[in-house]
Design an enzyme around this catalytic site. Structure first.
Site, short mmCIF file in Angstrom:
data_model
loop_
_atom_site.label_atom_id
_atom_site.label_comp_id
_atom_site.label_asym_id
_atom_site.label_seq_id
_atom_site.Cartn_x
_atom_site.Cartn_y
_atom_site.Cartn_z
N ASP A 56 0.86 -1.18 0.00
CA ASP A 56 0.00 0.00 0.00
C ASP A 56 0.90 1.23 0.00
O ASP A 56 1.50 1.57 1.03
CB ASP A 56 -0.91 -0.02 1.23
N SER A 137 -1.95 15.38 -13.48
CA SER A 137 -3.29 15.39 -14.08
C SER A 137 -3.54 16.80 -14.59
O SER A 137 -3.04 17.77 -14.01
CB SER A 137 -4.35 15.06 -13.02
N TYR A 151 -7.85 16.26 -4.65
CA TYR A 151 -7.04 15.54 -5.64
C TYR A 151 -6.30 16.54 -6.53
O TYR A 151 -5.09 16.40 -6.76
CB TYR A 151 -7.97 14.65 -6.47
N1 LIG Z 1 -7.90 7.83 -15.47
C1 LIG Z 1 -7.90 9.11 -15.79
O1 LIG Z 1 -8.81 9.60 -16.51
C2 LIG Z 1 -6.79 10.02 -15.30
C3 LIG Z 1 -6.82 11.37 -15.66
C4 LIG Z 1 -5.78 12.20 -15.24
C5 LIG Z 1 -4.75 11.69 -14.46
N2 LIG Z 1 -4.76 10.37 -14.13
C6 LIG Z 1 -3.64 9.89 -13.31
O2 LIG Z 1 -3.01 8.83 -14.03
C7 LIG Z 1 -2.51 7.86 -13.10
C8 LIG Z 1 -3.05 6.49 -13.48
O3 LIG Z 1 -4.47 6.54 -13.39
P1 LIG Z 1 -5.37 5.32 -13.90
O4 LIG Z 1 -6.77 5.85 -13.91
O5 LIG Z 1 -4.77 4.72 -15.11
O6 LIG Z 1 -5.21 4.30 -12.67
P2 LIG Z 1 -6.19 3.12 -12.25
O7 LIG Z 1 -6.72 2.45 -13.46
O8 LIG Z 1 -7.14 3.64 -11.23
O9 LIG Z 1 -5.15 2.13 -11.53
C9 LIG Z 1 -4.59 2.50 -10.29
C10 LIG Z 1 -3.44 1.56 -9.98
O10 LIG Z 1 -2.85 1.94 -8.75
C11 LIG Z 1 -2.97 0.89 -7.79
N3 LIG Z 1 -3.22 1.50 -6.49
C12 LIG Z 1 -4.32 2.21 -6.11
N4 LIG Z 1 -4.20 2.58 -4.83
C13 LIG Z 1 -3.00 2.11 -4.39
C14 LIG Z 1 -2.32 2.16 -3.15
N5 LIG Z 1 -2.84 2.76 -2.06
N6 LIG Z 1 -1.09 1.58 -3.06
C15 LIG Z 1 -0.55 0.95 -4.12
N7 LIG Z 1 -1.16 0.86 -5.32
C16 LIG Z 1 -2.37 1.42 -5.44
C17 LIG Z 1 -4.12 0.03 -8.32
O11 LIG Z 1 -4.07 -1.30 -7.89
P3 LIG Z 1 -4.75 -1.75 -6.47
O12 LIG Z 1 -6.13 -1.19 -6.46
O13 LIG Z 1 -4.71 -3.26 -6.48
O14 LIG Z 1 -3.88 -1.20 -5.39
C18 LIG Z 1 -3.86 0.12 -9.81
O15 LIG Z 1 -2.80 -0.73 -10.21
C19 LIG Z 1 -2.91 8.34 -11.71
O16 LIG Z 1 -1.84 9.06 -11.13
C20 LIG Z 1 -4.09 9.28 -11.99
O17 LIG Z 1 -4.24 10.27 -10.99
C21 LIG Z 1 -5.75 9.52 -14.51
#
Ligand SMILES: NC(=O)c1ccc[n+]([C@@H]2O[C@H](COP(=O)([O-])OP(=O)(O)OC[C@H]3O[C@@H](n4cnc5c(N)ncnc54)[C@H](OP(=O)(O)O)[C@@H]3O)[C@@H](O)[C@H]2O)c1
Length: 259
Positions: A56, A137, A151
Protein backbone atom coordinates in the site's frame (compact mmCIF):
# COMPACT_ATOMS: atom_id res chain seq x y z
CA UNK A 1 12.50 2.69 -38.04
CA UNK A 2 13.46 -0.45 -36.13
CA UNK A 3 14.35 0.08 -32.49
CA UNK A 4 13.48 3.77 -32.40
CA UNK A 5 12.93 3.15 -28.69
CA UNK A 6 15.09 0.58 -26.99
CA UNK A 7 15.12 0.10 -23.22
CA UNK A 8 17.13 -3.12 -23.20
CA UNK A 9 18.86 -3.65 -19.87
CA UNK A 10 17.16 -0.69 -18.15
CA UNK A 11 15.81 -1.34 -14.65
CA UNK A 12 12.41 0.27 -14.11
CA UNK A 13 9.90 0.70 -11.30
CA UNK A 14 6.32 1.51 -12.31
CA UNK A 15 3.93 2.10 -9.42
CA UNK A 16 0.20 1.41 -9.81
CA UNK A 17 0.93 -1.01 -12.63
CA UNK A 18 -1.94 -3.49 -12.56
CA UNK A 19 -4.65 -1.42 -14.21
CA UNK A 20 -5.18 1.52 -16.54
CA UNK A 21 -2.23 3.56 -17.77
CA UNK A 22 0.10 1.83 -15.29
CA UNK A 23 -0.57 -1.64 -16.71
CA UNK A 24 -0.10 -0.33 -20.26
CA UNK A 25 3.21 1.27 -19.25
CA UNK A 26 4.48 -1.93 -17.62
CA UNK A 27 3.62 -3.91 -20.77
CA UNK A 28 5.28 -1.42 -23.12
CA UNK A 29 8.47 -0.96 -21.09
CA UNK A 30 8.83 -4.76 -20.91
CA UNK A 31 8.21 -5.04 -24.67
CA UNK A 32 11.01 -2.49 -25.19
CA UNK A 33 13.42 -4.61 -23.18
CA UNK A 34 13.34 -3.10 -19.68
CA UNK A 35 13.35 -5.17 -16.48
CA UNK A 36 10.22 -3.86 -14.78
CA UNK A 37 9.15 -4.15 -11.17
CA UNK A 38 5.60 -3.06 -10.57
CA UNK A 39 3.38 -2.67 -7.56
CA UNK A 40 -0.20 -2.36 -6.37
CA UNK A 41 -2.07 -3.40 -3.25
CA UNK A 42 -3.05 -6.72 -4.80
CA UNK A 43 -1.85 -8.81 -7.73
CA UNK A 44 -4.39 -9.79 -10.39
CA UNK A 45 -4.30 -13.53 -11.13
CA UNK A 46 -3.39 -12.76 -14.74
CA UNK A 47 -0.16 -10.99 -13.71
CA UNK A 48 2.96 -13.06 -13.03
CA UNK A 49 4.29 -12.89 -9.45
CA UNK A 50 7.75 -12.30 -10.87
CA UNK A 51 8.37 -8.54 -11.11
CA UNK A 52 5.52 -7.64 -8.77
CA UNK A 53 5.44 -6.51 -5.15
CA UNK A 54 2.23 -6.01 -3.17
CA UNK A 55 2.24 -2.88 -1.01
CA UNK A 56 0.00 0.00 0.00
CA UNK A 57 1.93 3.02 -1.26
CA UNK A 58 -0.24 5.43 0.69
CA UNK A 59 1.74 4.41 3.76
CA UNK A 60 5.38 4.98 4.72
CA UNK A 61 5.77 1.22 5.36
CA UNK A 62 4.43 0.38 1.90
CA UNK A 63 6.88 2.80 0.27
CA UNK A 64 9.77 1.28 2.23
CA UNK A 65 8.74 -2.23 1.15
CA UNK A 66 8.74 -1.14 -2.51
CA UNK A 67 12.09 0.66 -2.22
CA UNK A 68 13.55 -2.48 -0.61
CA UNK A 69 12.08 -4.63 -3.39
CA UNK A 70 13.70 -2.38 -6.03
CA UNK A 71 17.08 -3.09 -4.46
CA UNK A 72 16.37 -6.78 -3.90
CA UNK A 73 14.77 -7.54 -7.27
CA UNK A 74 16.37 -5.12 -9.71
CA UNK A 75 19.60 -4.36 -7.83
CA UNK A 76 19.14 -0.64 -8.47
CA UNK A 77 17.00 1.45 -10.78
CA UNK A 78 17.34 3.55 -13.94
CA UNK A 79 13.68 4.55 -14.48
CA UNK A 80 10.93 5.35 -11.98
CA UNK A 81 7.39 5.99 -13.20
CA UNK A 82 5.19 7.28 -10.39
CA UNK A 83 1.83 6.22 -11.80
CA UNK A 84 -0.08 5.52 -8.61
CA UNK A 85 -2.78 8.08 -7.92
CA UNK A 86 -6.49 8.70 -8.03
CA UNK A 87 -9.33 9.95 -5.93
CA UNK A 88 -11.98 8.38 -3.77
CA UNK A 89 -13.24 11.58 -2.13
CA UNK A 90 -16.97 12.05 -1.68
CA UNK A 91 -19.00 14.61 -3.63
CA UNK A 92 -20.55 17.63 -1.96
CA UNK A 93 -18.02 20.37 -2.52
CA UNK A 94 -15.18 21.67 -0.39
CA UNK A 95 -17.14 21.55 2.87
CA UNK A 96 -17.57 17.78 2.53
CA UNK A 97 -13.82 17.29 2.48
CA UNK A 98 -12.58 16.89 6.03
CA UNK A 99 -9.00 16.42 7.19
CA UNK A 100 -9.29 12.66 6.68
CA UNK A 101 -10.27 13.06 3.01
CA UNK A 102 -7.56 15.67 2.38
CA UNK A 103 -4.91 13.47 3.99
CA UNK A 104 -6.04 10.46 1.95
CA UNK A 105 -5.63 12.38 -1.32
CA UNK A 106 -2.17 13.62 -0.33
CA UNK A 107 -1.17 10.14 0.86
CA UNK A 108 -2.01 8.64 -2.54
CA UNK A 109 -1.10 11.45 -4.95
CA UNK A 110 1.90 13.19 -3.37
CA UNK A 111 3.63 11.16 -0.65
CA UNK A 112 4.37 7.94 -2.60
CA UNK A 113 6.55 9.95 -4.99
CA UNK A 114 8.17 11.99 -2.22
CA UNK A 115 8.95 8.92 -0.12
CA UNK A 116 10.17 6.67 -2.93
CA UNK A 117 12.26 9.43 -4.53
CA UNK A 118 13.95 10.12 -1.18
CA UNK A 119 15.40 6.59 -1.33
CA UNK A 120 15.75 5.97 -5.08
CA UNK A 121 16.89 9.33 -6.48
CA UNK A 122 20.11 9.46 -4.39
CA UNK A 123 20.95 6.05 -5.87
CA UNK A 124 20.42 7.48 -9.37
CA UNK A 125 22.58 10.49 -8.52
CA UNK A 126 25.32 8.15 -7.26
CA UNK A 127 25.29 6.21 -10.56
CA UNK A 128 25.15 9.47 -12.51
CA UNK A 129 21.98 8.79 -14.50
CA UNK A 130 18.27 8.08 -14.17
CA UNK A 131 14.80 9.26 -15.17
CA UNK A 132 11.85 9.98 -12.90
CA UNK A 133 8.33 10.48 -14.28
CA UNK A 134 5.65 12.00 -12.08
CA UNK A 135 2.17 11.37 -13.46
CA UNK A 136 0.05 14.37 -12.53
CA UNK A 137 -3.29 15.39 -14.08
CA UNK A 138 -4.74 18.25 -16.08
CA UNK A 139 -6.68 18.93 -12.89
CA UNK A 140 -3.59 20.62 -11.53
CA UNK A 141 -4.39 23.47 -13.96
CA UNK A 142 -8.06 22.69 -14.56
CA UNK A 143 -9.38 21.76 -11.11
CA UNK A 144 -12.93 20.46 -11.05
CA UNK A 145 -15.12 21.33 -8.07
CA UNK A 146 -17.25 18.88 -6.12
CA UNK A 147 -15.33 15.68 -5.35
CA UNK A 148 -11.86 16.26 -6.75
CA UNK A 149 -10.76 19.54 -5.14
CA UNK A 150 -8.25 17.83 -2.83
CA UNK A 151 -7.04 15.54 -5.64
CA UNK A 152 -6.41 18.56 -7.88
CA UNK A 153 -4.51 20.32 -5.10
CA UNK A 154 -2.45 17.19 -4.40
CA UNK A 155 -1.52 16.92 -8.10
CA UNK A 156 -0.55 20.62 -8.10
CA UNK A 157 1.69 19.93 -5.11
CA UNK A 158 3.19 16.95 -6.93
CA UNK A 159 3.96 19.20 -9.92
CA UNK A 160 5.68 21.85 -7.80
CA UNK A 161 7.66 19.16 -5.99
CA UNK A 162 8.66 17.58 -9.32
CA UNK A 163 9.92 20.87 -10.74
CA UNK A 164 11.94 21.57 -7.60
CA UNK A 165 13.47 18.08 -7.66
CA UNK A 166 14.40 18.51 -11.33
CA UNK A 167 16.39 21.65 -10.51
CA UNK A 168 18.30 19.80 -7.80
CA UNK A 169 19.18 16.60 -9.64
CA UNK A 170 19.23 17.41 -13.37
CA UNK A 171 22.76 18.86 -13.00
CA UNK A 172 23.72 15.47 -11.53
CA UNK A 173 22.43 13.49 -14.52
CA UNK A 174 18.94 12.58 -13.33
CA UNK A 175 16.03 13.76 -15.48
CA UNK A 176 12.69 14.53 -13.82
CA UNK A 177 9.60 15.01 -16.00
CA UNK A 178 5.86 15.24 -15.55
CA UNK A 179 3.15 13.62 -17.64
CA UNK A 180 -0.23 15.27 -17.24
CA UNK A 181 -3.12 13.20 -18.59
CA UNK A 182 -6.63 14.35 -19.27
CA UNK A 183 -9.35 11.74 -19.28
CA UNK A 184 -7.96 8.23 -19.91
CA UNK A 185 -10.32 5.46 -20.99
CA UNK A 186 -9.26 3.02 -18.27
CA UNK A 187 -11.25 0.05 -16.99
CA UNK A 188 -12.61 2.29 -14.18
CA UNK A 189 -13.59 4.98 -16.71
CA UNK A 190 -15.40 2.43 -18.84
CA UNK A 191 -17.41 1.36 -15.78
CA UNK A 192 -18.22 5.04 -15.01
CA UNK A 193 -19.36 5.72 -18.59
CA UNK A 194 -21.50 2.56 -18.54
CA UNK A 195 -23.10 3.61 -15.24
CA UNK A 196 -23.85 7.13 -16.49
CA UNK A 197 -25.23 5.67 -19.71
CA UNK A 198 -27.57 3.38 -17.77
CA UNK A 199 -28.74 6.28 -15.56
CA UNK A 200 -29.52 8.46 -18.59
CA UNK A 201 -30.92 5.67 -20.74
CA UNK A 202 -28.25 6.03 -23.40
CA UNK A 203 -25.49 3.82 -24.81
CA UNK A 204 -21.77 3.67 -23.96
CA UNK A 205 -20.88 6.44 -26.43
CA UNK A 206 -23.59 8.57 -24.79
CA UNK A 207 -22.01 7.87 -21.40
CA UNK A 208 -18.63 8.98 -22.74
CA UNK A 209 -20.23 12.14 -24.09
CA UNK A 210 -21.55 13.00 -20.60
CA UNK A 211 -18.04 12.71 -19.15
CA UNK A 212 -16.53 14.77 -21.98
CA UNK A 213 -19.11 17.50 -21.45
CA UNK A 214 -18.26 17.62 -17.73
CA UNK A 215 -14.68 18.43 -18.80
CA UNK A 216 -15.83 21.23 -21.11
CA UNK A 217 -15.36 18.99 -24.15
CA UNK A 218 -12.37 17.19 -25.67
CA UNK A 219 -11.43 18.77 -29.02
CA UNK A 220 -9.99 15.52 -30.40
CA UNK A 221 -13.37 13.92 -29.64
CA UNK A 222 -12.35 11.09 -27.33
CA UNK A 223 -10.32 10.23 -24.23
CA UNK A 224 -6.77 8.90 -24.49
CA UNK A 225 -6.26 5.16 -24.45
CA UNK A 226 -4.00 3.81 -21.67
CA UNK A 227 -1.44 2.68 -24.24
CA UNK A 228 -1.28 6.19 -25.71
CA UNK A 229 -0.21 7.48 -22.28
CA UNK A 230 2.30 4.61 -22.12
CA UNK A 231 3.72 5.60 -25.53
CA UNK A 232 4.48 9.11 -24.27
CA UNK A 233 6.09 7.78 -21.09
CA UNK A 234 8.21 5.28 -23.02
CA UNK A 235 9.60 8.07 -25.18
CA UNK A 236 10.30 10.30 -22.18
CA UNK A 237 12.20 7.61 -20.27
CA UNK A 238 14.27 6.66 -23.31
CA UNK A 239 17.59 8.13 -24.37
CA UNK A 240 15.69 9.80 -27.25
CA UNK A 241 14.55 12.33 -24.64
CA UNK A 242 18.03 12.90 -23.22
CA UNK A 243 17.68 16.68 -22.81
CA UNK A 244 14.08 16.72 -21.61
CA UNK A 245 13.86 17.49 -17.91
CA UNK A 246 12.00 19.81 -15.55
CA UNK A 247 8.99 20.08 -17.82
CA UNK A 248 5.49 18.70 -18.27
CA UNK A 249 3.83 16.89 -21.17
CA UNK A 250 0.06 17.11 -21.35
CA UNK A 251 -1.86 14.31 -23.07
CA UNK A 252 -5.50 15.38 -23.06
CA UNK A 253 -6.82 15.60 -26.63
CA UNK A 254 -6.83 19.39 -26.24
CA UNK A 255 -9.04 19.50 -23.11
CA UNK A 256 -7.18 22.30 -21.32
CA UNK A 257 -8.69 25.34 -23.06
CA UNK A 258 -5.88 27.84 -22.50
CA UNK A 259 -2.27 28.14 -23.65
N1 LIG B 1 -7.90 7.83 -15.47
C1 LIG B 1 -7.90 9.11 -15.79
O1 LIG B 1 -8.81 9.60 -16.51
C2 LIG B 1 -6.79 10.02 -15.30
C3 LIG B 1 -6.82 11.37 -15.66
C4 LIG B 1 -5.78 12.20 -15.24
C5 LIG B 1 -4.75 11.69 -14.46
N2 LIG B 1 -4.76 10.37 -14.13
C6 LIG B 1 -3.64 9.89 -13.31
O2 LIG B 1 -3.01 8.83 -14.03
C7 LIG B 1 -2.51 7.86 -13.10
C8 LIG B 1 -3.05 6.49 -13.48
O3 LIG B 1 -4.47 6.54 -13.39
P1 LIG B 1 -5.37 5.32 -13.90
O4 LIG B 1 -6.77 5.85 -13.91
O5 LIG B 1 -4.77 4.72 -15.11
O6 LIG B 1 -5.21 4.30 -12.67
P2 LIG B 1 -6.19 3.12 -12.25
O7 LIG B 1 -6.72 2.45 -13.46
O8 LIG B 1 -7.14 3.64 -11.23
O9 LIG B 1 -5.15 2.13 -11.53
C9 LIG B 1 -4.59 2.50 -10.29
C10 LIG B 1 -3.44 1.56 -9.98
O10 LIG B 1 -2.85 1.94 -8.75
C11 LIG B 1 -2.97 0.89 -7.79
N3 LIG B 1 -3.22 1.50 -6.49
C12 LIG B 1 -4.32 2.21 -6.11
N4 LIG B 1 -4.20 2.58 -4.83
C13 LIG B 1 -3.00 2.11 -4.39
C14 LIG B 1 -2.32 2.16 -3.15
N5 LIG B 1 -2.84 2.76 -2.06
N6 LIG B 1 -1.09 1.58 -3.06
C15 LIG B 1 -0.55 0.95 -4.12
N7 LIG B 1 -1.16 0.86 -5.32
C16 LIG B 1 -2.37 1.42 -5.44
C17 LIG B 1 -4.12 0.03 -8.32
O11 LIG B 1 -4.07 -1.30 -7.89
P3 LIG B 1 -4.75 -1.75 -6.47
O12 LIG B 1 -6.13 -1.19 -6.46
O13 LIG B 1 -4.71 -3.26 -6.48
O14 LIG B 1 -3.88 -1.20 -5.39
C18 LIG B 1 -3.86 0.12 -9.81
O15 LIG B 1 -2.80 -0.73 -10.21
C19 LIG B 1 -2.91 8.34 -11.71
O16 LIG B 1 -1.84 9.06 -11.13
C20 LIG B 1 -4.09 9.28 -11.99
O17 LIG B 1 -4.24 10.27 -10.99
C21 LIG B 1 -5.75 9.52 -14.51
Amino acid sequence: MADFLNLAGKRALVTGGTQGAGAATVDLLRELGAHVLTTARSRPETLAADGFVAADLSTAEGCKAVADAVQGTLGGVDIVVHMVGGSSAPGGGHAALGDVEWQRELDLNLFPAVRLDRVLVPQMVAQGHGVVVHVTSIQRVLPLPDATTAYAAAKAALSAYSKSLSKEVSPKGVRVVRVSPGWIETEASVRLAERLAAEKGTDYEGGKEIIMQSLGGIPIGRPSKPDEVANLIAFLVSDRAATITGTEYTIDGGTVPTV
